[in-house]
Scaffold this motif. Structure first.
Motif, mmCIF file in Angstrom:
data_model
loop_
_atom_site.group_PDB
_atom_site.id
_atom_site.type_symbol
_atom_site.label_atom_id
_atom_site.label_comp_id
_atom_site.label_asym_id
_atom_site.label_seq_id
_atom_site.Cartn_x
_atom_site.Cartn_y
_atom_site.Cartn_z
ATOM 1 N N HIS A 229 89.637 76.010 15.684
ATOM 2 C CA HIS A 229 90.250 76.558 14.483
ATOM 3 C C HIS A 229 91.750 76.411 14.538
ATOM 4 N N LEU B 250 94.379 77.938 8.846
ATOM 5 C CA LEU B 250 93.154 77.322 8.356
ATOM 6 C C LEU B 250 91.964 78.130 8.846
ATOM 7 N N PRO C 242 87.483 81.825 7.434
ATOM 8 C CA PRO C 242 86.552 81.133 6.572
ATOM 9 C C PRO C 242 86.531 81.714 5.173
ATOM 10 N N THR D 5 89.000 70.759 11.469
ATOM 11 C CA THR D 5 89.233 72.054 10.847
ATOM 12 C C THR D 5 89.261 71.914 9.333
ATOM 13 N N ARG E 118 86.631 73.725 6.386
ATOM 14 C CA ARG E 118 86.922 74.506 5.184
ATOM 15 C C ARG E 118 86.189 73.832 4.030
#
Lengths: 223, 223
Positions: free
Chosen positions: B3, B7, B10, B149, B153
């Motif tokens: 992670h 960013l 979640p 990462t 998303r």
DNA sequence: CGTATAATTGAGATTAGTCAATAACTGTGG
DNA sequence: CCACAGTTATTGACTAATCTCAATTATACG
């Protein structure tokens, strides 16, 4: 002057002392405070000494997240379980405070919540500053920054210009993202420039703090 | 899976929406949100788009602290004045909320304070993770981690495997602590390995997410 | 369509890492 | 107090990675 991770806060802006079940824990050098995976139900306020907060990876590499000095809080960054190991570098005292009891107290005294948020803010800034240091600085600048920050924590000035250095070269290397050899070479270089001297092991004498700062800063002037 | 800075989260675990004077601000690409030195009396919750949070040094070096996506909060790390600049990479909407009004609300609803603290916790963890990435990873691992990462998303998955990449190579470089050339070379390398492809500018097609993750991870498995 | 910006690629320089040897310090036991 | 062993720190020679500078290609925008 550049600030480092949890070396950041000059003094505690809040204290957990009014909370009833806060327990003071005494640690000798090398005693562990927490293990990765332990239930993260407590925060720790460092009262005395130095606590090393780090993570060990499967391949043996280690990243030291912070050296926590008196006034620093350990445990903010954890949700259910501790994701880092902590141990004492020297004789230390920490106040352990359960998160549950802290939250109860916050409900009664909202201003304590604000203070916690402020403390968390400072930790975010500190962690971001460390990123900047790791991202943008040369080895010499990193070592100079580290010594500069240690010198700035005046409670570690044994006497004028002499700074206690309770961590090994390996600790410094794993904090700054360098190797032991590179740390050693750059300490030697600073010594050659007359900026520092090493009177005895475990101590650094700052001979020229302005010069050290100018070697460290490289225009970084965070807060 | 690794992670990255902001960013990280979640989804928003808390929202500022119930607070009455929260104002939604619309930004076109390249519009500034805040300037370093501005009075830091507000937090911003990103609702749509991508906000770039960065610091420019006197010598022109720039460090991007985070790319803030929907659900992320900007402004935790600031006390009196903003220590970073923020601008929009693409059309964005952010909800601005004054700290004073937030604190008033927290007094009435202590559970909101807990949630804020939890959000701050996540940001500390995120910033520390970025330090680890910058400290311990090779250029290829950093680029792979970054793409990984982004892919995670999912709101940025235009369609299966295609990830929007609204930032330039310079942005990526200044986030990962690399040069434009090194970022470009390693994107080319990943393309050569068949792990990604570049269907059109501004997008990356992830061809082999498992492979990308294994190139990114290098034993780092944070939370 | 032309110009400006962004991205890629190459060649060489620089920095920090690796491996290895030596030196210094710590603590223990004689 | 000294000798020894184990650890920590320093230093050197070499290697590998990234950066720098430069040229070329691709893309975006007026």
């Amino acid at each position: 002057m550049l600030h480092f991770a949890s070396l950041e806060s000059p003094a505690p802006v809040w204290t957990l002392s009014p909370i009833e079940d806060a327990a003071v824990k005494t640690l000798r050098a090398h005693d562990p405070l927490t293990f990765e995976g332990d239930k993260a139900d407590r925060l720790f306020e460092v009262l005395e000494g130095v606590i090393r907060v780090y993570k060990v990876f499967q391949d043996g590499r280690r990243q030291i997240m912070s050296f926590a000095f008196p006034g620093d809080i350990i445990g903010f960054a954890h949700e259910d379980t501790y994701s880092f190991d902590c141990d004492a570098l020297v004789f230390s005292r920490v106040r352990a405070i359960s998160k549950a009891s802290l939250l109860r107290t916050v409900r009664e005294r909202p201003e304590l919540g604000e203070k916690m948020l402020a403390a968390a803010s400072r930790q975010i800034t500190a962690a971001q500053n460390l990123s900047i240091v790791l991202c943008r600085k040369s080895a010499l600048e990193r070592v100079a920054s580290f010594l500069c920050t240690l010198a700035g924590r005046h409670q570690f000035l044994a006497c004028s210009g002499t700074v206690s250095l309770p961590m090994t070269r390996a600790d410094i290397a794993d904090y700054l993202g360098l190797t032991i050899e590179t740390v050693s070479r750059n300490i030697t270089k600073l010594r050659g420039l007359g900026v520092i001297s090493l009177p005895k092991t475990g101590y650094v004498q700052i001979e020229n703090i302005q010069r050290l700062q100018s070697l460290a800063d490289c225009e970084v002037d965070l807060h």
